[in-house]
Design an enzyme around this catalytic site. Sequence first.
Site, short mmCIF file in Angstrom:
data_model
loop_
_atom_site.label_atom_id
_atom_site.label_comp_id
_atom_site.label_asym_id
_atom_site.label_seq_id
_atom_site.Cartn_x
_atom_site.Cartn_y
_atom_site.Cartn_z
CG HIS A 122 -1.93 0.95 1.36
ND1 HIS A 122 -1.70 2.27 1.69
CD2 HIS A 122 -3.26 0.84 1.16
CE1 HIS A 122 -2.85 2.92 1.71
NE2 HIS A 122 -3.82 2.08 1.39
CG ASP A 199 0.54 -2.39 6.12
OD1 ASP A 199 -0.44 -2.46 6.87
OD2 ASP A 199 0.52 -1.84 5.00
CD GLN A 202 -6.90 -4.73 3.91
OE1 GLN A 202 -7.85 -5.45 4.19
NE2 GLN A 202 -7.06 -3.48 3.54
CE LYS A 225 -7.58 -0.51 5.96
NZ LYS A 225 -8.25 -0.14 4.73
CB CYS A 363 -3.52 3.04 -1.77
SG CYS A 363 -4.78 4.26 -1.44
#
Length: 405
Positions: A122, A199, A202, A225, A363
């Site tokens: 991202h 990261d 997700q 999220k 993104c």
Amino acid sequence: MSFDVSAIREQFPILKREIDGKPLVYLDNAATTQKPQCVIDALVDYYTSCNSNVHRGAHRLADEATRRFEAARDIVKDFINAPKREEVIWTTGTTEGINIIANGLGKLLQPGDEVIATGMDHHANLVTWQQACKASGASLKTVPVTDEGELDQAAYAQMLGEKTKFVAIPHVSNALGTVNPVQQMTAQAKQVGAWVLIDGAQGATHGWVDVQAIGCDFYVFSAHKLYGPMGIGVLWGKEAVLADWPVWRTGGEMIATVTLQDATWNVLPYRFEAGTPNVADAIAMGEAIRWFTALDQEAVAAHEKALLDYATQLANEFEGLTIIGKAKHKIGVLSFVLDQGHPADIGFLLDRQGIAVRTGDHCAQPLMARFNVPGTARASFAIYNTLEEVDALFAALKKVRTMLA
Ligand code: PMP
């Protein structure tokens, strides 16, 4: 415990909405999930019963707000299996967590040092390391992505060396759904002594995360999220690393002592929490995690897998559709292009039928360039989605195909 999708849907008021008289089919969960009533109630309850600034008041409301705020930190600590609550830093979200670490890294790197990111990042993860490298004269390497949408592990192994100072990897790709082998990749980076950031934007949305098992130094994610509110997230970092990491924002709360000419820094976690924190959303994030983790996690995983498997089967049978991202280990995301029609047109025509997907570059412009597409249409699934909604997506896509022909 079992998994009753209709009972879950009942808890999400927004899912009762209609779009132009058609039931809302919300398949944009990788962008943000919807919020259950208990999370909405937690926000309302905070503002109606104990709103106050935390840590500094000498009165009942301040005390209650502080206790709820710090209790939410404990919930996060358990959710990611962090060894210590002091390692859980509140942020505005994944992007801010990455920026806090990258800002410090820019001051720690030397010319000649190397940072490794990936070709599926991202922009929050890629651009931020680009800037840290530019600020310090270090160089950025990126792990290439295979045709299936996996990270090229042989290339990664080759990149690692004594110059590698930092490795940043997405747990799960937002654009492809690929689940990366973060534990193995972290272990390899540790062999050359690099710091590792995952990261988890997700990754933390599909179940328990175990930062100790992954072995990374930093793990970042966002509440929105994960069935929680926007504007709040978490940076987790190992105490031994964070305690010496250069501070980012300065101001109240993050200081220990201040003179007219200088200041010293507070202990963790406050060292990285300058200013009045987002108390209500932190409490509501705790509530979202409490709600989510009370569900039968095996059943949740099985349901999410069934949704993706069924969507993938229908996609494979759909003439003129190409799936972008066919990793062996995938979760929650079906990204695709049609032979006819720009992804933006597909999104627009699906919306007319009540189906919400995301279209565009997600993104991840370098990743779109890698697959030679302007963007994709992306259906992403959450626990409240149903197999009937997957059917609705493909019925609507058939109409889109006719309209675009
Ligand atoms: N990384 C990934 C993989 C993401 O999916 C996202 C959100 N789309 C981010 C980082 C940024 O998260 P946020 O906008 O919540 O800061």
